[in-house]
Design an enzyme around this catalytic site. Sequence first.
Site, PDB file in Angstrom:
ATOM      1  N   ASP A 137       0.949  67.087  65.838  1.00  0.00           N
ATOM      2  CA  ASP A 137      -0.067  68.134  65.975  1.00  0.00           C
ATOM      3  C   ASP A 137      -1.479  67.649  65.725  1.00  0.00           C
ATOM      4  O   ASP A 137      -1.722  66.459  65.580  1.00  0.00           O
ATOM      5  CB  ASP A 137       0.260  69.423  65.224  1.00  0.00           C
TER       6      ASP A 137
ATOM      7  N   LYS B 122      -2.023  72.850  66.928  1.00  0.00           N
ATOM      8  CA  LYS B 122      -2.464  74.231  66.793  1.00  0.00           C
ATOM      9  C   LYS B 122      -3.923  74.235  66.359  1.00  0.00           C
ATOM     10  O   LYS B 122      -4.281  73.588  65.395  1.00  0.00           O
ATOM     11  CB  LYS B 122      -1.623  74.940  65.730  1.00  0.00           C
TER      12      LYS B 122
ATOM     13  N   MET C 274      -7.405  74.931  54.573  1.00  0.00           N
ATOM     14  CA  MET C 274      -7.732  75.888  55.643  1.00  0.00           C
ATOM     15  C   MET C 274      -8.755  76.918  55.180  1.00  0.00           C
ATOM     16  O   MET C 274      -8.650  78.101  55.512  1.00  0.00           O
ATOM     17  CB  MET C 274      -6.452  76.617  56.111  1.00  0.00           C
TER      18      MET C 274
END
Length: 475
Positions: free
Chosen positions: A253, A275, A388
């Site tokens: 990813d 993603k 995040m």
Amino acid sequence: MDFLPIFMDVRGRTCLIVGGGEVAARKVQMLLRAGAKVEVVAPELGNTMQTFNQEGKIQWIEAGFDPAHLQNPALVYAATDRQSINQQVSELAKEKNIPVNVVDTPSLCNFITPSIIDRSPVVAAISTGGASPVLARLIRSRLESMIPAAYGQFATLAAKFRDTVKEKIDPKNRRLFWEKAFQGPIAEMIFSGRTDEAEQAMNKMVETCCRADGGEPLNSGEVYLIGGGPGDPDLLTFRALRLMQQADVVVYDRLISPAVLDLTRRDADRMYVGKERDNHSVPQDQINQLLVDLAKQGKRVARLKGGDPFIFGRGGEEIELLAEHQIPFQVVPGITAASGISSYAGIPLTHRDHAQSVTFATGHLKDGSSDLNWQALAQPGQTVVFYMGLKGVETISSKLIEHGMDPKTPAALVQKGTTPDQKEYIGTLETLPQIVKESDIKPPTLTIIGSVVTLHAKLDWFQPDEQRGNEPRVF
Ligand code: SAH
């Protein structure tokens, strides 16, 4: 070739060491590992030798060297600091056809000891013919990382099955059999310490190969869920690298850096399932299913994830489906972003004077920001790391202040940690939102909040300053 490489059986045989210092002790250590009986001639013993002597591991002849000591040993090492003695030992031994090695003096040797990688019974030996022991050691350390520690156990198991395989499997399939065993799930069982399981699997594999219908294909798929670390390829584990280099397909990813991806097998298929935040290019359940499908086609699949697969990596969900389908898998831990960045930015996550605990929290808040225990996160004496957290920075800052954290608490945003694009933005809890607004900071970014951030100024090796330019600081 200047020397003939051979491996010598010295079990139970007497080997003589002339010299009692540390260099001599290293030779003793190796001889003991090979099961030799060791006699040491020296008027005095250094510390290590004294310990060997006290433990009864050596026979000490407390004297200076005398030709009478050379009673037909299997071999002799001269390791005294007197070159005349070393020379005498060498000449006498050569006369009597006894293999002799004078440490660091190739001209007086008729055998030399290589640098070794010991995965008994597998032993790899590297020699530069005495030209440069340092070079031999450098080569050895490179090979060390490529030869897994468990190879020895593998050879032991192979030895157990050697005769059966020879008897039951026809020659044209034998090589294939061993290749599959060395590289497939059985090898992985051994590497992860499941030797009994490996032995059972080996029995089953022999049985299947002998069936009249040819049995199941030798090649069964499996999945490696690999932590690819935060970006710098040097931070991969040996196991991660080995599996990356044997996988047929690599599913990776967005967080996987190009430098890490470069280390996968050249001819492997690479599938990007990255993603972006709020832009799920491949939904999670499809990724889970993809892994199952690929393994069922007999592929060895490396599922490469950034950092550690079990820290905000949804690794658990991916292996759940594999387990349901009884597909062999293993999880390889990786260095999580917080650890990598902590080291590369000089921000220890705990420190006796600053923080007694550290919490990793997700800053991916959606509207459920109240899911986090802000009260607990706002307590002093700890470090809080948000993964995040870039988009939610304003909420994070205001919620923590609201729950009593000092607005002046030092805080850092670290962009693309451990990569050449690493950049630190240092401020305080209350200035975090402003930093994000006013800079061109890019994800992935980690947010570290707590007074440990003050240590950055002192401990960041890579922080450029005027005198050094961009050179790392060396203490
Ligand atoms: N499993 C990963 C985390 C995945 S969640 C791990 O253990 O590191 C993704 C978040 O990790 C990003 O939003 C960012 O906050 C953080 N992250 C991962 N790699 C990073 C890097 N090189 N620099 C800064 N933050 C990183």
